[in-house]
Design a protein around this motif. Structure first.
Motif, PDB file in Angstrom:
ATOM      1  N   UNK A  22      15.786   3.857 -14.819  1.00 35.37           N
ATOM      2  CA  UNK A  22      15.134   4.174 -16.332  1.00 35.37           C
ATOM      3  C   UNK A  22      15.023   2.728 -17.061  1.00 35.37           C
ATOM      4  N   UNK A  23      16.141   2.190 -17.446  1.00 30.93           N
ATOM      5  CA  UNK A  23      15.804   0.982 -18.278  1.00 30.93           C
ATOM      6  C   UNK A  23      15.295  -0.043 -17.388  1.00 30.93           C
ATOM      7  N   UNK A  27      12.003  -1.703 -18.785  1.00 29.03           N
ATOM      8  CA  UNK A  27      11.831  -3.151 -19.253  1.00 29.03           C
ATOM      9  C   UNK A  27      10.659  -3.919 -18.178  1.00 29.03           C
ATOM     10  N   UNK A  28      10.760  -3.594 -17.197  1.00 26.65           N
ATOM     11  CA  UNK A  28       9.607  -4.442 -16.438  1.00 26.65           C
ATOM     12  C   UNK A  28       8.395  -4.041 -16.854  1.00 26.65           C
ATOM     13  N   UNK A  29       7.975  -2.491 -17.143  1.00 24.85           N
ATOM     14  CA  UNK A  29       6.597  -2.330 -17.614  1.00 24.85           C
ATOM     15  C   UNK A  29       6.493  -2.799 -19.069  1.00 24.85           C
ATOM     16  N   UNK A  46      18.488  -7.904 -22.589  1.00 24.56           N
ATOM     17  CA  UNK A  46      19.830  -7.125 -22.672  1.00 24.56           C
ATOM     18  C   UNK A  46      19.578  -5.727 -23.576  1.00 24.56           C
ATOM     19  N   UNK A  47      18.628  -5.782 -24.481  1.00 24.98           N
ATOM     20  CA  UNK A  47      18.382  -4.581 -25.155  1.00 24.98           C
ATOM     21  C   UNK A  47      17.061  -4.138 -24.959  1.00 24.98           C
ATOM     22  N   UNK A  48      16.812  -3.083 -24.024  1.00 22.13           N
ATOM     23  CA  UNK A  48      15.392  -2.615 -23.844  1.00 22.13           C
ATOM     24  C   UNK A  48      14.885  -1.715 -25.230  1.00 22.13           C
ATOM     25  N   UNK A 110       8.269   5.831 -24.343  1.00 26.69           N
ATOM     26  CA  UNK A 110       9.445   5.296 -23.967  1.00 26.69           C
ATOM     27  C   UNK A 110      10.458   4.585 -24.699  1.00 26.69           C
ATOM     28  N   UNK A 111       9.728   4.341 -25.864  1.00 27.69           N
ATOM     29  CA  UNK A 111      10.883   3.784 -27.103  1.00 27.69           C
ATOM     30  C   UNK A 111      11.591   4.836 -27.575  1.00 27.69           C
TER      31      UNK A 111
END
Length: 127
Positions: A22-23, A27-29, A46-48, A110-111
């Motif tokens: 998931x993370x 992050x990639x997206x 480090x912190x998505x 997502x957030x």
């Protein structure tokens, strides 16, 4: 177990919350939505949840700028474009506004999932 009740706004390339990836996929997206230089900041990797906040603010600003552009384009471009071109510009503003608003809703989904995950993990200063 991954949550299977995803919002209709959930981005297809982001794996569901609770999955091992998931993370990483989030992050990639999220990085793909931002200017490339944002990738140079290790804290965002480090912190998505910080990355999602930054992406939300960036897209909110893009949407606000597009709305302002739409409101002022006819006056600013009058005399500089033929009428048919000005109509095409207005349609471009409308299409991009709809697209940006949809992406912003996806970022918010997502957030929210990243924040919900963080609610289960207490952050301690200095950890």
């Amino acid at each position: 177990m991954p949550d299977q009740s995803l919002s209709p706004d959930w981005p297809a390339s982001v794996h569901p919350p609770g999955s091992d990836s998931f993370e990483r996929t989030a992050a990639v997206w999220l990085f793909d939505l931002l200017p490339a230089d944002y990738r140079t900041h290790g804290v965002l990797r480090r912190y998505p949840v910080a990355l999602s906040r930054l992406a939300r603010q960036h897209l909110s600003a893009v949407l606000a700028a597009g709305r302002e552009g739409y409101r002022t384009a006819r006056v600013d471009l009058r005399g500089h474009l033929p009428p048919h071109a000005l109509e095409q510009v207005m349609r471009a503003y409308q299409a991009e506004g709809r697209r940006t608003a949809a992406v912003l809703r996806s970022v918010e989904a997502v957030e929210a999932a990243l924040r919900a995950r963080d609610d289960g993990e207490a952050f301690e200063e200095g950890a």
